[in-house]
Structure formats: structure tokens, C-alpha cells
Scaffold this active site. Structure first.
Site, mmCIF file in Angstrom:
data_model
loop_
_atom_site.group_PDB
_atom_site.id
_atom_site.type_symbol
_atom_site.label_atom_id
_atom_site.label_comp_id
_atom_site.label_asym_id
_atom_site.label_seq_id
_atom_site.Cartn_x
_atom_site.Cartn_y
_atom_site.Cartn_z
ATOM 1 N N HIS A 157 68.526 142.126 54.438
ATOM 2 C CA HIS A 157 67.505 142.884 53.694
ATOM 3 C C HIS A 157 66.923 142.004 52.572
ATOM 4 O O HIS A 157 67.061 142.316 51.382
ATOM 5 C CB HIS A 157 68.218 144.115 53.120
ATOM 6 C CG HIS A 157 67.352 145.218 52.610
ATOM 7 N ND1 HIS A 157 66.428 145.046 51.617
ATOM 8 C CD2 HIS A 157 67.301 146.526 52.960
ATOM 9 C CE1 HIS A 157 65.841 146.208 51.359
ATOM 10 N NE2 HIS A 157 66.366 147.129 52.171
ATOM 11 N N GLU A 259 62.555 141.563 55.926
ATOM 12 C CA GLU A 259 63.928 141.646 56.422
ATOM 13 C C GLU A 259 64.000 141.299 57.905
ATOM 14 O O GLU A 259 63.165 141.740 58.683
ATOM 15 C CB GLU A 259 64.443 143.075 56.219
ATOM 16 C CG GLU A 259 64.265 143.566 54.796
ATOM 17 C CD GLU A 259 64.460 145.069 54.656
ATOM 18 O OE1 GLU A 259 65.259 145.644 55.417
ATOM 19 O OE2 GLU A 259 63.805 145.667 53.792
HETATM 20 O O1 TA6 Z 1 64.630 148.378 54.280
HETATM 21 C C1 TA6 Z 1 63.755 149.258 53.687
HETATM 22 C C2 TA6 Z 1 64.524 150.442 53.158
HETATM 23 O O2 TA6 Z 1 65.204 151.093 54.190
HETATM 24 C C3 TA6 Z 1 63.554 151.353 52.406
HETATM 25 O O3 TA6 Z 1 63.333 152.575 53.030
HETATM 26 C C4 TA6 Z 1 64.149 151.460 51.014
HETATM 27 O O4 TA6 Z 1 64.729 152.634 50.749
HETATM 28 C C5 TA6 Z 1 65.050 150.248 50.940
HETATM 29 O O5 TA6 Z 1 65.516 150.003 52.214
HETATM 30 C C6 TA6 Z 1 66.132 150.191 49.889
HETATM 31 O O6 TA6 Z 1 67.234 150.973 50.164
HETATM 32 P P1 TA6 Z 1 68.383 151.139 49.084
HETATM 33 O O7 TA6 Z 1 69.446 151.962 49.730
HETATM 34 O O8 TA6 Z 1 68.869 149.756 48.760
HETATM 35 O O9 TA6 Z 1 67.745 151.792 47.889
#
Ligand code: TA6
Length: 284
Positions: A157, A259
């Protein structure tokens, strides 16, 4: 005279981490908490990864920034905790090596009683960070150490640091379908040669075959991946960022997540087998 490359254990905001001192003055940091890359500095002294100034390092939530490892579930697409089980867990140090032109660290983690209480499968996972003069290579490897097959989705990520996200242009997604989580999960075909961020963006692009190129002012990155067929592009923009307790309210501007992901088609991993996926970030 070239200084010798090295790897040292450091304290990073109260959590144990390893600093890789690489060629040409490059460096990178990976924390045992989450097996998460937290910093990548290129020989020009520039930090390439975004790490929130309000990130929390006590394991109560995932560290906001760097390269969190999402496994065995991407986001909230299933019954497991969001982005899976590994982000707030302590990993162990495995291999550490330096050559003439690289430094490399592997961190490892396996199932335990806590993970099996949520997800009943035995596994071993490794994250390997390799630092070279102009790049980092992050490889995620999963082994099914149990007697039954399991399915998983996941992602590296990566939070990329930008001076101003409005100046960024991401190329390489033209013609790919994406699921738009910021717009009721509509499936849309990308029609732009370059993607510009002008609002909340939360997309999973499917079946991306080309390397991506991110241009942002005088800064340029090539993003390659292997075995991760999907690409997630995320920026929370103004309102969602303000709602995140571990982000300063204006920090949306300094980041873009690009990502390497495997989301649309989960991996089915037979007993005893291994899977790996990799993301490589190269400065151009
Ligand atoms: O990868 C994108 C995502 O799934 C978004 O929807 C956003 O919520 C982000 O990840 C961050 O997630 P987190 O649980 O780290 O706040």
C-alpha cells in the site's frame, strides 16, 4: 572514497526498525512493526515516501504512511479486519546483507494463536526490502504452511511523497477498467493517457500490464510490479483526510498511494506452496 554500505538497528518513533545505508548516500528504513518500509531517501537527499506527522507507532492502528503490507485481505472486501492481519503485528528480522551496490533486509512473520482465531490458516510471510542507488525493490512472499489451500487478496500500500498532488500525473493506466470506490463502486474504463488527482480518488485498476510513470514537478518515478495484476490509486482529498485522526488536515496534498495489489482475482494458494509479488520504485 565510497563509504561501506551497512544496516543498523534504530529506534524510530519508539519502535524498533532497521536502517539500510545504501550506495551514493541513499537510505531506507523498515520497521519491525507491520514489516513496513517507512522511509526511502535517494542520493539527492530527497524523501520519496510519505509518512504522516501524526502517525501512531504503538501498534494500536497501522502506521499511516510508508509501505503497509495488506494481507490476507485487501481493504474491507471480506470479513477480516480492514487490510488484513499484518499491519499492526511485530515481524522478526531474517536475512540482512550488503553487497557493493545494494543493501537488503528480510523480515518474517508467521501465523499464531491470534491470527488463527481470526483466520484459521497457517502461513509464513516475508517482506524483503532491497535498496540500490536509484531504486527500492519490495518483495512480499507468502507460504502456505498448513494442510489446506487458502485464498487471499493483498497489496503493498505504498504512500508516495509529493510536493503537491495537484501537480502529479500518473501514466500507464489508459484502457484499464477500474472499480471506483469513491463513486459507488462503478466500473469505468480509463480514458485518459494520464491520471490527474482533482478530487477524492479511491480506485482499483484491474489487469495493469505496463509499468507506471509518475511525474510530479521536477520529480519522476517509475513504478513496476510483478505478480500484482491490480493497481490501487488512493488520495483521500480534503474532507476524508480531515476525518483521519492520524493525518494532519492538509497532508492529503503531499501524498498519493500507488499500490501494487491483487484484488480482483484472489490468489488460491495450495498447501505447501509459495506465492510472491513485488513492487519496484525507480527514480528517473
Ligand atoms: O487502498 C485504498 C484504501 O483501501 C482506501 O479505501 C483507504 O481507506 C485506504 O486504503 C486507507 O485505509 P486505512 O485502513 O489505512 O485507513
Amino acid at each position: 572514497m565510497q563509504t561501506k554500505l551497512s544496516i543498523e538497528t534504530i529506534d524510530f518513533n519508539g519502535t524498533e526498525a532497521l536502517r539500510l545505508n545504501g550506495p551514493g548516500g541513499s537510505s531506507a528504513v523498515i520497521s519491525k512493526l507491520g514489516g513496513q518500509v517507512l522511509s526511502w531517501i535517494t542520493p539527492d537527499g530527497r524523501e520519496r515516501l510519505f509518512l504522516s506527522e501524526s502517525a501512531v507507532f504503538d501498534g494500536s492502528v497501522a502506521i499511516r504512511g510508508g509501505i503497509p503490507v495488506c494481507f490476507p485481505q485487501f481493504s474491507d472486501l471480506g470479513d477480516l479486519p480492514k487490510h488484513g492481519l499484518l499491519r499492526t503485528r511485530e515481524w522478526c528480522v531474517g536475512d540482512q546483507r550488503c553487497g557493493n551496490d545494494f543493501a537488503l533486509v528480510t523480515l518474517e512473520i508467521s501465523d499464531d494463536e491470534e491470527t488463527r482465531a481470526i483466520w484459521p490458516f497457517p502461513f509464513r510471510a516475508e517482506i524483503t526490502l532491497m535498496l540500490e542507488v536509484d531504486r527500492i525493490d519490495v518483495e512480499f512472499c507468502v507460504e502456505n504452511t498448513g494442510g489446506d489451500p487458502f485464498e487471499f487478496t493483498g497489496a503493498l500500500h505504498s504512500y508516495l511523497r509529493l510536493v503537491q498532488v495537484e501537480d502529479a500525473a500518473l501514466e500507464g493506466l489508459y484502457g484499464c477498467d477500474y472499480r471506483d470506490a469513491a463513486n459507488e463502486d462503478q466500473i469505468i474504463r480509463e480514458s485518459g493517457i494520464e491520471l490527474r488527482i482533482e478530487a477524492e480518488t479511491d480506485r482499483v485498476y484491474h489487469g495493469v500490464k505496463r509499468p507506471l510513470s509518475l511525474q510530479a514537478g521536477n520529480h519522476s518515478l517509475t513504478i513496476q510490479s510483478q505478480n500484482f495484476p491490480d493497481v490501487v490509486v488512493w488520495n483521500p482529498w480534503v474532507e476524508r483526510c480531515a476525518a483521519l485522526s492520524d493525518m494532519p488536515s492538509d497532508a492529503w496534498r503531499q501524498m498519493l498511494c500507488v499500490e501494487a495489489a491483487i484484488v480482483q482475482e484472489p490468489v488460491n494458494l495450495p498447501a505447501g506452496e509459495e506465492w510472491y509479488g513485488r513492487q519496484t520504485l525507480v527514480v528517473a
